[in-house]
Design an enzyme around this catalytic site. Sequence first.
Site, PDB file in Angstrom:
ATOM      1  N   HIS A  44     -23.140 -17.653   0.144  1.00 28.69           N
ATOM      2  CA  HIS A  44     -22.286 -16.608   0.709  1.00 28.69           C
ATOM      3  C   HIS A  44     -21.382 -15.986  -0.343  1.00 28.69           C
ATOM      4  O   HIS A  44     -21.107 -14.789  -0.304  1.00 28.69           O
ATOM      5  CB  HIS A  44     -21.446 -17.202   1.848  1.00 28.69           C
ATOM      6  CG  HIS A  44     -20.748 -16.185   2.684  1.00 28.69           C
ATOM      7  ND1 HIS A  44     -21.392 -15.423   3.633  1.00 28.69           N
ATOM      8  CD2 HIS A  44     -19.449 -15.787   2.717  1.00 28.69           C
ATOM      9  CE1 HIS A  44     -20.530 -14.610   4.213  1.00 28.69           C
ATOM     10  NE2 HIS A  44     -19.337 -14.803   3.674  1.00 28.69           N
ATOM     11  N   HIS A  90     -20.620 -11.736  10.074  1.00 33.97           N
ATOM     12  CA  HIS A  90     -19.917 -12.928  10.543  1.00 33.97           C
ATOM     13  C   HIS A  90     -20.816 -13.591  11.584  1.00 33.97           C
ATOM     14  O   HIS A  90     -20.410 -13.863  12.714  1.00 33.97           O
ATOM     15  CB  HIS A  90     -18.546 -12.564  11.116  1.00 33.97           C
ATOM     16  CG  HIS A  90     -17.461 -13.431  10.568  1.00 33.97           C
ATOM     17  ND1 HIS A  90     -16.432 -13.933  11.333  1.00 33.97           N
ATOM     18  CD2 HIS A  90     -17.238 -13.910   9.314  1.00 33.97           C
ATOM     19  CE1 HIS A  90     -15.624 -14.667  10.578  1.00 33.97           C
ATOM     20  NE2 HIS A  90     -16.101 -14.662   9.352  1.00 33.97           N
ATOM     21  N   ARG A 111      -9.361  -6.019   6.153  1.00 33.08           N
ATOM     22  CA  ARG A 111      -8.588  -6.378   4.959  1.00 33.08           C
ATOM     23  C   ARG A 111      -9.288  -5.929   3.685  1.00 33.08           C
ATOM     24  O   ARG A 111      -8.637  -5.534   2.714  1.00 33.08           O
ATOM     25  CB  ARG A 111      -8.318  -7.887   4.924  1.00 33.08           C
ATOM     26  CG  ARG A 111      -7.323  -8.342   5.963  1.00 33.08           C
ATOM     27  CD  ARG A 111      -6.834  -9.763   5.700  1.00 33.08           C
ATOM     28  NE  ARG A 111      -7.902 -10.746   5.709  1.00 33.08           N
ATOM     29  CZ  ARG A 111      -8.429 -11.280   6.793  1.00 33.08           C
ATOM     30  NH1 ARG A 111      -7.999 -10.907   7.993  1.00 33.08           N
ATOM     31  NH2 ARG A 111      -9.389 -12.187   6.716  1.00 33.08           N
ATOM     32  N   ASP A 112     -10.612  -5.994   3.671  1.00 30.45           N
ATOM     33  CA  ASP A 112     -11.348  -5.515   2.491  1.00 30.45           C
ATOM     34  C   ASP A 112     -11.045  -4.053   2.204  1.00 30.45           C
ATOM     35  O   ASP A 112     -11.056  -3.624   1.046  1.00 30.45           O
ATOM     36  CB  ASP A 112     -12.861  -5.680   2.705  1.00 30.45           C
ATOM     37  CG  ASP A 112     -13.326  -7.110   2.484  1.00 30.45           C
ATOM     38  OD1 ASP A 112     -12.619  -7.863   1.799  1.00 30.45           O
ATOM     39  OD2 ASP A 112     -14.393  -7.472   3.008  1.00 30.45           O
TER      40      ASP A 112
END
Length: 730
Positions: A44, A90, A111-112
């Site tokens: 990941h 996700h 947030r990214d």
Amino acid sequence: MLISKDLIKKHGLKTDEFSKIVKLIGREPNLLELGIFSAMWNEHCSYKSSKKYLKKLPTKNKSVIQGPGENAGVIDIGDNDAIIFKIESHNHPSFIEPYQGAATGVGGILRDVFTMGARPIATLNSIHFGSPEHPKTKNLLNGVVSGIGGYGNCMGIPNAGGEVKFNSCFNENNLVNAMAVGHVNKNKIFYSKAKGVNQLVVYVGSKTGRDGIHGASMASAEFDENSEDKKPTVQVGDPFTEKLLLEACLELMKGDSIISIQDMGAAGLTSSSVEMASKGNLGIEIDLDKVPCREEQMTPYEMMLSESQERMLIIIKNGDEKNAEKIFKKWDLDFSIIGKTTNTKNLDLYFHGSKVANLPITSLSTDVPIYDRKWKKTPLPKKEKNLVNYKKLKILDSLKKILSSPNNSSKEWVWEQYDNTVMGDTVQKNGGDASVIRIHGKNKGIALTVDSSSHYCFAYPQFGGMQVVCEAWRNLVSVGARPLAITNCLNFGNPEKEIVMGQFVECLNGISDACTYLDFPIVSGNVSFYNETNNKSIEPTPTIGGVGVILNLNNMVSQSLKSINSLVLVIGKTNGHMHQSELFREVCNINSGPPPEINLFNEKNNGLILLKLIEKKLIKAAHDVSSGGIILALTEMCLLGDIGAKIKINSNNLSNIEYLFAEDQSRYLVEIDEKDQKATFNILKENDIFYEMIAETKKESLDFDKEFSINLKDLKKINTDWFTKYNEIK
């Protein structure tokens, strides 16, 4: 503590990987260091199976400001405006705990975007579930939709579009791909690269808890019958805190205090600190006693691997810390100076006065193993020769069955749970080819779409990968937008299996070919491997998020028919491709054969000329022809506009059923005024664009010769009933 083989395995590391770690650091790691390697070396975070192929993707054009490698991609849309966007998965968390898994997926992708300085202006999602009859599907669907809506609605950001699909291959591995889009002044973009020695490393946001520990590692492993045991690895989100964090970050970003900033996403404090230091070729020193914790007696291992949400890591200029702290305290958020940048090029961690970890940054970044895995090519399926006589099917009966199927029924039940008009700049909302968001205070906007096609990709990955990019391109063109760039979320099974790795490689080849030809580069994205349970993999499902610009919103079009007595044209050639079509899959129960081929010249030419027609105000409505063929596209246009149509077919080479249900690519349906017929035809002929008249608009019903006539209200009921009835079933 002795590091046993069992402990190494529990941390998701192979024996040879552990041997490489020992060689890199010159000793055995302690438990904390093993956990850090587990986080940074998992699939990941490291992309160790995919990086070789991702490097081959086109990532630049004249609109790209920042491509892959940052928190999100950035494109220039003119007038000093930039758009920042990304899509991520996700999947595993949403299967284990659907509400929190989906909610924190939305929170993480937001947030990214705002960590780079942008105010989020839209979210989108692509969600895939198993067969509707599977006992887990309804719970997963309701939980995921509630989680997406709950987080986005509380944040006050419109959910502008998406897709919901069902396929039995997702029975034990649903997909939740979340996309966020933000707007920023292109001179105020923030990056994650650390700069300077002895600069302050600051932790802001929520406190650290024990939720989400080993979340990234869990997302890099297959599921088995014990997947429920992994619930503690699912993060817990708080959208109200995230809203405060957003506003505090944007307030601090008005000044010049920030050197670099990074979201604490997968692998939490570990990945954020390592990535910032690695990009800046620096070291980083952290005093874990200063990390704000919400639970007592948290260990360094737990602090470094926690994936608690709503947290950021910022490197702030010396001397600016008091002003920065004042901003975050005003917003009732934690603010703690936890360390500094160094020239050691190491990650040094201290706890209770002792050094508890000392690792070279390169051992966690550039020295991560990169695999060249073996892969097997998927052969191009042959067309079935001995098919049932589908040409004798009743057109209306077939249309009704497709319209009422789970994948083609109206998804209003889903998007009605999302606030898609908050902020007041949603110009075209869910339900069409692409959503359109106004750039606040201006008469220009961006068009947004997400698309996937797992059954095309499973049948023949190369064509499937190419098709999904072209589908995104057409959806943007259909609303009058010039396509600029894409973000991708690549969902696949276990890459250690040759057939799965082959699907990945060939899908990427198709994606790359289409992106290159269409000048439609990939600026951000995510790879999600190991979507597999008990040795059963999902079908390959690359999801494409597309962004285009409409410089003058007066030129925007939608797919809803506008008036009676208009003409409807199909732009692009219909050759009668039936394999992998909705007619074959939903009506005939035929799931074999190849997906449609793509002619990239026609794709680009047809799209660019349609944009020209739109700019000349010759097009009243437009809709791309894809799943379900011409008949489904026309029905959708009728239902959205509440205007009927009388179908007229002039094809001599194909049966009516083939002409109406074929899924040949590079096609659009467009509505034009009769007075604009000559001007439209001239432009199409001058540019060698194939077109045919397909229908005339009329009141209240959809008609085809003497074969059928059906009222739009009846069609609407057929299209909306499935979700209503599905949710009534206990």
